[in-house]
Design a protein around this motif. Structure first.
Motif, PDB file in Angstrom:
ATOM      1  N   VAL A  57     -28.175 -15.384 -19.652  1.00  0.00           N
ATOM      2  CA  VAL A  57     -26.897 -14.604 -20.006  1.00  0.00           C
ATOM      3  C   VAL A  57     -25.890 -15.809 -20.445  1.00  0.00           C
ATOM      4  O   VAL A  57     -25.736 -15.835 -21.792  1.00  0.00           O
ATOM      5  N   ILE A  58     -25.473 -16.584 -19.532  1.00  0.00           N
ATOM      6  CA  ILE A  58     -24.350 -17.397 -20.269  1.00  0.00           C
ATOM      7  C   ILE A  58     -24.854 -18.502 -21.070  1.00  0.00           C
ATOM      8  O   ILE A  58     -24.254 -18.613 -22.093  1.00  0.00           O
ATOM      9  N   ASP A  59     -25.904 -19.178 -20.851  1.00  0.00           N
ATOM     10  CA  ASP A  59     -26.316 -20.281 -21.748  1.00  0.00           C
ATOM     11  C   ASP A  59     -26.613 -19.546 -23.243  1.00  0.00           C
ATOM     12  O   ASP A  59     -26.214 -20.285 -24.204  1.00  0.00           O
ATOM     13  N   ASN A  60     -27.328 -18.416 -23.455  1.00  0.00           N
ATOM     14  CA  ASN A  60     -27.639 -17.656 -24.352  1.00  0.00           C
ATOM     15  C   ASN A  60     -26.344 -17.415 -25.336  1.00  0.00           C
ATOM     16  O   ASN A  60     -26.172 -17.842 -26.335  1.00  0.00           O
ATOM     17  N   LEU A  61     -25.476 -16.607 -24.687  1.00  0.00           N
ATOM     18  CA  LEU A  61     -24.133 -16.364 -25.276  1.00  0.00           C
ATOM     19  C   LEU A  61     -23.342 -17.544 -25.948  1.00  0.00           C
ATOM     20  O   LEU A  61     -22.985 -17.506 -26.913  1.00  0.00           O
ATOM     21  N   ARG A  62     -23.313 -18.616 -24.854  1.00  0.00           N
ATOM     22  CA  ARG A  62     -22.649 -19.679 -25.568  1.00  0.00           C
ATOM     23  C   ARG A  62     -23.195 -20.453 -26.568  1.00  0.00           C
ATOM     24  O   ARG A  62     -22.408 -21.283 -27.356  1.00  0.00           O
ATOM     25  N   ALA A  63     -24.581 -20.340 -26.789  1.00  0.00           N
ATOM     26  CA  ALA A  63     -25.202 -20.894 -27.911  1.00  0.00           C
ATOM     27  C   ALA A  63     -25.180 -20.003 -29.032  1.00  0.00           C
ATOM     28  O   ALA A  63     -26.017 -20.301 -29.963  1.00  0.00           O
ATOM     29  N   GLY A  64     -24.679 -18.712 -29.115  1.00  0.00           N
ATOM     30  CA  GLY A  64     -24.384 -17.930 -30.049  1.00  0.00           C
ATOM     31  C   GLY A  64     -25.899 -17.057 -30.183  1.00  0.00           C
ATOM     32  O   GLY A  64     -26.101 -16.345 -31.106  1.00  0.00           O
ATOM     33  N   ARG A  65     -26.635 -16.958 -29.292  1.00  0.00           N
ATOM     34  CA  ARG A  65     -27.793 -15.992 -29.229  1.00  0.00           C
ATOM     35  C   ARG A  65     -27.635 -14.876 -28.468  1.00  0.00           C
ATOM     36  O   ARG A  65     -26.486 -14.579 -27.516  1.00  0.00           O
ATOM     37  N   LYS A  66     -28.426 -13.831 -28.366  1.00  0.00           N
ATOM     38  CA  LYS A  66     -28.460 -12.680 -27.511  1.00  0.00           C
ATOM     39  C   LYS A  66     -28.825 -13.181 -26.178  1.00  0.00           C
ATOM     40  O   LYS A  66     -29.748 -13.748 -25.841  1.00  0.00           O
ATOM     41  N   ALA A  67     -27.990 -12.369 -25.194  1.00  0.00           N
ATOM     42  CA  ALA A  67     -28.475 -12.552 -23.899  1.00  0.00           C
ATOM     43  C   ALA A  67     -29.601 -11.904 -23.447  1.00  0.00           C
ATOM     44  O   ALA A  67     -29.820 -10.959 -24.101  1.00  0.00           O
ATOM     45  N   ARG A  68     -30.226 -12.032 -22.486  1.00  0.00           N
ATOM     46  CA  ARG A  68     -31.451 -11.433 -21.970  1.00  0.00           C
ATOM     47  C   ARG A  68     -31.092 -11.026 -20.605  1.00  0.00           C
ATOM     48  O   ARG A  68     -30.564 -11.582 -19.736  1.00  0.00           O
ATOM     49  N   VAL A  69     -31.401  -9.712 -20.470  1.00  0.00           N
ATOM     50  CA  VAL A  69     -31.140  -8.898 -19.285  1.00  0.00           C
ATOM     51  C   VAL A  69     -32.421  -8.616 -18.323  1.00  0.00           C
ATOM     52  O   VAL A  69     -33.339  -7.922 -19.291  1.00  0.00           O
ATOM     53  N   PHE A  70     -32.642  -8.734 -17.271  1.00  0.00           N
ATOM     54  CA  PHE A  70     -33.825  -8.415 -16.501  1.00  0.00           C
ATOM     55  C   PHE A  70     -33.894  -6.831 -16.144  1.00  0.00           C
ATOM     56  O   PHE A  70     -33.094  -6.212 -15.523  1.00  0.00           O
ATOM     57  N   LEU A  71     -34.701  -6.147 -16.941  1.00  0.00           N
ATOM     58  CA  LEU A  71     -35.043  -4.590 -16.514  1.00  0.00           C
ATOM     59  C   LEU A  71     -33.894  -3.424 -16.886  1.00  0.00           C
ATOM     60  O   LEU A  71     -34.433  -2.480 -17.364  1.00  0.00           O
TER      61      LEU A  71
END
Length: 307
Positions: free
Chosen positions: A171-185
């Protein structure tokens, strides 16, 4: 002297800073390749899988904090965690050092039932079983009088720096990099998360509180629990990005696990993302009512303010 075993991780480094700020100037940092947090820190290079090295690392310590971690590899955990705990307990018993152990919740049932210090262990896989076994090993050493110790247990954490957790990574690393966050299930179950610096700060306080020993403590978390949908929205606001995320289904994670051992080895933790995760830290809050828990908003804004 207060000694941190496994001092190179984010929890250990934050702990060193807390100890020096609030409790002691005599700190030893132990890991295979230790690095100073403060210029006055003592460094001791040791492989805790070697009993003799663990013994020398603990010599002279009054309080020992065991914050070491292992890569997310089930075979490694099963083989090495019992050796690490045995060596650390033996070293503390030999030198008469108090032992403060930083633990996780992998041994708890992955259901919506609230988790307290009295929750019975019901692991869902080998990682949970081995963590439960070494926790019981320490509890037995405490009850028999071999060591004066305590267990400090934390749920999944998030935080600044090189914090490693599923929430930080997906979540955090992806959002900070401008990517979509990924959430499990699922994105609608409640999560209990602890801000990593709070875990270290609370552990430093417990380690320097004589009547806290002989017990298990849940480290303090914000009373408000968020779903990942809410957490992503709050994080995106702090980082100044759109709250974009994808919910990963079981079949997608199973497919990814065929090619990535880390994802495959995390499979036993997946049920906790399908149900509310309610980790209760009321015992700590009653004993230390002055302790200020970092809110999600404050924690995420601190992460956003990093260079």
């Amino acid at each position: 002297m207060q000694t941190i075993l496994g001092a190179s991780g984010q929890i250990g480094r934050e702990l060193a800073a807390c100890l020096r700020r609030d409790f002691t100037d005599d700190i030893r940092l132990v890991s295979r390749r230790p690095q100073k947090v403060d210029d006055r820190d003592q460094l001791f290079a040791a492989d805790l899988l070697e009993a003799g090295q663990a013994l020398r690392a603990v010599e002279g310590a009054r309080i020992v904090y065991f914050t070491a971690g292992l890569p997310m590899d089930t075979r490694l955990w099963v083989a090495q965690w019992p050796v690490l705990m045995t060596n650390v307990i033996d070293a503390c018993a030999t030198h008469g050092a108090k032992l403060v152990y930083f633990d996780n919740t992998y041994m708890y049932p992955q259901t919506a039932r609230p988790q307290t210090e009295d929750t019975a262990f019901q692991p869902n896989g080998d990682k949970g079983r081995v963590r439960g076994a070494i926790a019981r090993q320490l509890l037995d050493a405490m009850s028999s009088g071999r060591v004066e110790g305590m267990i400090c247990r934390a749920p999944e954490f998030y935080g600044p720096g090189m914090t490693q957790s599923i929430t930080n990574t997906t979540v955090i690393d992806n959002l900070r990099a401008g990517r979509k966050a990924r959430v499990f299930l699922r994105d609608d179950t409640l999560r209990t998360l602890i801000y990593a610096p709070d875990a270290s700060r609370a552990m430093a306080l417990l380690g320097n509180t004589p009547d806290a020993y002989g017990q298990t403590w849940h480290l303090p978390c914000e009373d408000q629990r968020l779903t990942y949908r809410q957490f992503v929205a709050l994080a995106a606001e702090a980082f100044g990005v759109e709250p974009r995320y994808t919910v990963l289904k079981r079949w997608q994670l199973s497919l990814a696990g065929m090619f990535d051992r880390r994802i495959r080895d995390a499979a036993e933790l997946l049920p906790r993302y399908e149900a509310d995760n309610v980790f209760v830290s009321d015992k700590f809050k009653r004993r230390f009512p002055e302790f200020q828990v970092t809110s999600f908003k404050q924690g995420l804004e601190a992460i956003a303010g990093q260079a």
